[in-house]
Write an enzyme that holds these catalytic residues in place. Structure first.
Site, PDB file in Angstrom:
ATOM      1  N   ARG A  96       0.844  -1.189   0.000  1.00 42.21           N
ATOM      2  CA  ARG A  96       0.000   0.000   0.000  1.00 42.21           C
ATOM      3  C   ARG A  96       0.881   1.241   0.000  1.00 42.21           C
ATOM      4  NH1 ARG A  96      -4.114  -2.020   4.807  1.00 42.21           N
ATOM      5  NH2 ARG A  96      -4.627  -4.031   3.844  1.00 42.21           N
TER       6      ARG A  96
ATOM      7  N   GLN B 227       0.182  -9.463   6.304  1.00 41.89           N
ATOM      8  CA  GLN B 227      -0.937  -9.552   7.242  1.00 41.89           C
ATOM      9  C   GLN B 227      -1.107 -10.988   7.707  1.00 41.89           C
ATOM     10  OE1 GLN B 227      -4.068  -7.905   4.661  1.00 41.89           O
ATOM     11  NE2 GLN B 227      -4.346  -6.305   6.187  1.00 41.89           N
TER      12      GLN B 227
ATOM     13  N   ASP C  39      -3.650 -12.721   7.924  1.00 44.66           N
ATOM     14  CA  ASP C  39      -4.993 -12.491   7.412  1.00 44.66           C
ATOM     15  C   ASP C  39      -5.824 -13.763   7.443  1.00 44.66           C
ATOM     16  OD1 ASP C  39      -6.904 -10.868   6.396  1.00 44.66           O
ATOM     17  OD2 ASP C  39      -5.949 -10.529   4.461  1.00 44.66           O
TER      18      ASP C  39
ATOM     19  N   HIS D 250     -10.130 -15.005   6.200  1.00 46.16           N
ATOM     20  CA  HIS D 250     -11.499 -14.669   5.820  1.00 46.16           C
ATOM     21  C   HIS D 250     -12.382 -15.854   6.129  1.00 46.16           C
ATOM     22  CE1 HIS D 250      -9.090 -11.801   3.464  1.00 46.16           C
ATOM     23  NE2 HIS D 250     -10.083 -10.986   3.795  1.00 46.16           N
TER      24      HIS D 250
ATOM     25  N   HIS E 285     -13.552 -10.444   7.779  1.00 45.77           N
ATOM     26  CA  HIS E 285     -12.126 -10.181   7.552  1.00 45.77           C
ATOM     27  C   HIS E 285     -11.497 -10.036   8.931  1.00 45.77           C
ATOM     28  CE1 HIS E 285     -13.001  -8.557   3.357  1.00 45.77           C
ATOM     29  NE2 HIS E 285     -14.187  -8.491   3.938  1.00 45.77           N
TER      30      HIS E 285
END
Length: 577
Positions: free
Chosen positions: A304, A322, A324, A326, A452
């Site tokens: 980013r 991350q 991460d 889901h 998320h």
């Protein structure tokens, strides 16, 4: 208003007034100075200036002296309400003030005066300069006008202010301790990571020692996720631009995305998020209600754009991984899944030594996708989950992500500072955009709900937090080097190497310091490297098959059998002490 509120309001007025006194002192030192703005910030204040020359650290004591003279004069703060025309005349030689005047919607503006200084300001202020108590100017920095990198670079002076000298002294001591724990300094001293301008700012290179710690964290993370029914996945680092247009990122997250690259006539961008990739995998076949929930986890690296002025070591970077995941679930499963995420986040934080944290419920921002009704339902679900866990929380209005509300957990380190950690976000919008469904019990297609979530945040920021929380002295289970063998003389080197081999065989991370240096120097350097155990071996240890154990704290445990040391170290590792 309670006493604490009154004290906070009084302190804020004093700090605001101190910024004006500083501006007056700077104006006296630099005639013709152009003034930006001077707000109150946590613990203090700053003011931005356009000056004829760069400030140096030697200027701060001179400015402080000028401030003390102004404070001693006990000049009153007076205010006046003026129309815009009069304001323009008053600030005719101050271009930054004129810009603010033109942009303010009110026709009547407030100005404040003290001594020789006049400022465009809403206030409030203390009655007179003499009410400003303990303060200190801390540093200077560059700051773009209005935070815009295309506007002039001004010079910002930061200061702190408190009601008493004791409070100021305590604050300065905390700052000194924070500087000793700064992950940027320790990252270099302990050889953990580096960032190179040749490669680009905000991009992290993990050195072997830092990579070892990261590997341990990731290995533990994967193990705990699998125990809780997650499956590990991987997705590509780039994808076609159309995917990010469909997800809404191109429209609503555009400022953080890198420019598209051309690949055989198609536009691609490097991924800022992992979620669209997980959605594409979910949609590779029809899913039954019996399969849900599906929990997919990925240590996914994303990129980013962050302005160079906000980059900060590992805590604010452009490329990061991350932790991460889901979760695709039915609406009736949503609340239980959110609770499962929060319980996992709490477990992870406690395991890594964080027992102090605050919980924030972030609500709908100004720019958002989806309907208000969907947002309200998602927010109510998060509220019910927090209530079931009896987790106290504060509402953070407007700080949700564009696709849904979220629960953020800020962990507090050893100095009480907050770090962004786990986040849990409910999303009804991406399933709508991507038509993500399951076959319900009645045979009809129903829309899934997505969660998320991260339970650490990002590997980079979490590692920065760990470094500063422990001051680089990681718990034994995380230490990149757990034990170093220190032979007193060359004739003890063979024995030291044998011990190292036995420890390596047991899964411990061990080294031998074979340099021809004095033993005390080796011990001192091992302490500076924050190595938990120093095993010193000489004639007595070789003849008795023992090791003399010192801790990085300086404690001397004396001679232990090798088996005794192994048992002690393994106990600390297994208990994650």
């Amino acid at each position: 208003m309670n006493d604490q509120g009154e004290k906070g309001e009084k302190l804020e007025k004093m700090r605001h007034s101190a910024s004006h006194v500083m501006a007056e002192a700077v104006g006296s030192l630099f005639p013709g100075a152009k003034f930006g703005i001077g707000p109150v910030i946590e613990d203090g204040f700053y003011y931005d200036f356009d000056l004829p020359r760069p400030l140096t650290p030697d200027d701060l004591p001179i400015i402080e002296k000028g401030m003390r003279e102004i404070i001693a004069s006990d000049s009153p703060f007076t205010w006046e309400e003026v129309d815009k025309d009069k304001a323009r005349r008053i600030f005719c030689e101050q271009p930054y003030k004129l810009e603010l005047i033109d942009e303010l919607p009110d026709q009547l503006l407030t100005i404040y005066r003290q001594g020789s200084f006049t400022d465009l300001c809403r206030g409030p202020h203390v009655e007179s300069t003499g009410e400003i108590k303990a303060f200190k100017l801390m540093s200077t920095a560059g700051a773009y006008w209005r935070g815009d990198e295309h506007r002039p670079m001004l010079q910002r002076i930061y200061g702190v202010a408190f009601e008493t000298e004791d409070e100021l002294g305590g604050h300065l001591e905390r700052l000194a301790e924070a500087a000793r724990r700064d992950h940027r300094r320790l990252g270099k001293e302990l050889d953990l990571y580096s960032i190179h301008e040749e490669a680009g700012p905000g991009l992290v290179f993990w050195h072997p020692k830092g990579a070892v710690v990261r590997h341990i964290i990731e290995e533990f993370w994967v193990k705990e996720h699998i125990k809780r029914g997650y499956e590990i996945v991987y997705t590509p680092h780039i994808a076609k631009l159309d995917l990010w247009k469909r997800s809404g990122h191109w429209e609503l997250y555009h400022d953080y995305l890198y420019s598209p690259m051309d690949v055989e006539g198609q536009e691609y961008i490097i991924k800022p998020m992992n979620c669209p990739g997980h959605i594409l995998m979910y949609k590779t076949r029809i899913r039954s209600y019996r399969e849900l929930p599906i929990r997919w986890a990925e240590l996914g690296t994303v990129y980013r754009y962050e302005r160079s002025g906000v980059l900060h070591g590992l805590a604010r970077v452009r490329g990061f991984t991350q932790d991460d995941a889901h979760i695709f679930c039915r609406p009736d499963q949503l609340e239980d899944e959110v609770i499962g995420v929060l319980e996992l986040a709490q477990f992870m934080m406690h395991t890594f030594g964080f027992s102090d944290y605050e919980v924030l419920l972030s609500t709908r921002p100004e720019r958002y996708a989806g309907t208000i009704e969907v947002w309200d339902e998602a927010t109510r679900t998060l509220e019910r989950s927090l209530a079931r866990l009896k987790l106290p929380y504060m509402v953070d209005p407007g700080e949700g992500v564009f696709y849904g509300p979220k629960i953020d957990i800020k962990v507090r380190d050893a100095l009480g500072r907050g770090w962004q950690g786990p986040t849990t976000q409910v999303d009804f919008n991406l399933p709508e955009r991507f038509d993500v469904n399951y076959i319900a019990e009645d045979g009809r297609e129903r829309r899934v709900v997505m969660i998320h979530r991260t339970v650490l945040g990002s590997m980079e920021r979490f590692f920065a937090c760990l470094i500063e929380h422990y001051g680089g002295a990681f718990p034994v289970w995380l230490a990149p080097v757990q034990g170093v063998m220190i032979p007193i003389a060359d004739r003890h080197l063979e024995y030291a190497q044998r011990i190292k081999g036995e420890l390596l065989a047991e899964g411990m991370r061990a080294q031998v310091d074979a340099r021809p240096e004095r033993m005390n120097l080796k011990i001192r350097e091992a302490e500076l490297q924050k190595i938990p155990y120093m095993l010193i071996v000489g004639d007595n240890e070789v003849s008795d098959s023992t090791v003399s154990v010192r801790l990085r704290s300086g404690d001397d445990l004396g001679a232990l059998s090798l088996q005794g040391f192994k048992a002690m170290a393994k106990g600390a590792i297994e208990a994650k002490r």
